[in-house]
Design an enzyme around this catalytic site. Sequence first.
Site, PDB file in Angstrom:
ATOM      1  N   GLY A 229      51.496  37.470  38.616  1.00 49.34           N
ATOM      2  CA  GLY A 229      50.176  37.839  38.978  1.00 49.34           C
ATOM      3  C   GLY A 229      49.315  38.337  37.644  1.00 49.34           C
ATOM      4  CD  GLU A 230      50.814  40.144  33.385  1.00 52.14           C
ATOM      5  OE1 GLU A 230      51.117  41.014  32.628  1.00 52.14           O
ATOM      6  OE2 GLU A 230      51.210  38.872  32.957  1.00 52.14           O
ATOM      7  CG  HIS A 231      45.529  36.531  38.636  1.00 52.67           C
ATOM      8  ND1 HIS A 231      46.879  35.938  38.601  1.00 52.67           N
ATOM      9  CD2 HIS A 231      45.512  36.553  39.873  1.00 52.67           C
ATOM     10  CE1 HIS A 231      47.363  35.522  39.873  1.00 52.67           C
ATOM     11  NE2 HIS A 231      46.377  35.832  40.551  1.00 52.67           N
ATOM     12  CB  ALA A 232      40.797  39.915  39.375  1.00 55.41           C
ATOM     13  N   GLY A 277      45.619  42.356  40.109  1.00 56.66           N
ATOM     14  CA  GLY A 277      46.844  42.596  40.741  1.00 56.66           C
ATOM     15  C   GLY A 277      48.050  42.214  39.758  1.00 56.66           C
TER      16      GLY A 277
END
Length: 319
Positions: A229-232, A277
């Site tokens: 994840g580590e993104h929106a 997230g």
Amino acid sequence: MDDVFVHAHGICESRQVGSGTRIWAFAHVLPGAKIGKNCNICDNVFIENDVVIGDDVTIKCGVQIWDGLRIGDKVFIGPNATFTNDIFPRSKEYPEAFAQTRIGDGASIGANATILPGLQIGAKAMIGAGAVVTKNVPPNAIVTGNPATISGYVNISREKVRSFTAGAPDLQSVTEPVSLHVGGAMLYPLPRFSDMRGELSPIDFGKDLPFKPTRHFLVFNVPGGKVRGEHAHKVCAQFLMVIRGKVSIVLDDGNDTCEVSLDSPSAGVYLPPSVWGIQYKFTHDAILSVYASHPYDPEDYIRSYEEYLSYIPNKCMQG
């Protein structure tokens, strides 16, 4: 330099030191270093030339800040923390340029931690005492151990961690979507039927999910300690559920943060657009199932947390 305090047994050769900064005994600052305002440089600290230090930074005793270090505002560096700037050091052999290591605003480096060359330590990250950091650290992450792995995220208090375990009362009692109080994120219960032949958990796209998916993918065989994840997303919504093993999901809307731990396909997390997230703490057998509201579009991703924090107020003004 009139407002800079230098102890009688300290040496400050730099003229680029901000007002209110204090440099204590047996500290040595070389001429090329740039140091911001209101910093506290404690005893026995050495600061080399190609160094930039922001405002309100605390550097405790016994720390060496080598060429290539870029330290943001309000950073805390604990006693005897060790930085390195040469991947293959040899005596009397010098690289053309030393690797740059960047410490984001508000980050904390624990006592005796070791940071390898050229890494990025994200804003407000927390490096545990004695940790050996060999990889970039995301913003807000708490890392511990050798080699360091992510053990949690800051700003997530115990009451903001919700664990939903197969067969446990906390999951069985969920019959309607539950707000997670982070940017419209919800925990959705899913149908579950059990008899002597086994268990069945069907999903009706038109009824059980908050949107009708156009795409589905699985995340599995994630090595221990790795983070996904580590993104929106700007437009795309997602629905995440664990069909095997256990995964923790972190949700962040720039103001509020929570963590949900799932180990059952009986419930899933609705991740709306414009919510950051993260998925981590994968067990070795974990399989994460993700339904997406839109086809894959690389332009829909926000992959930098700093960019995300800038995007949120603009999104609110557009909305």
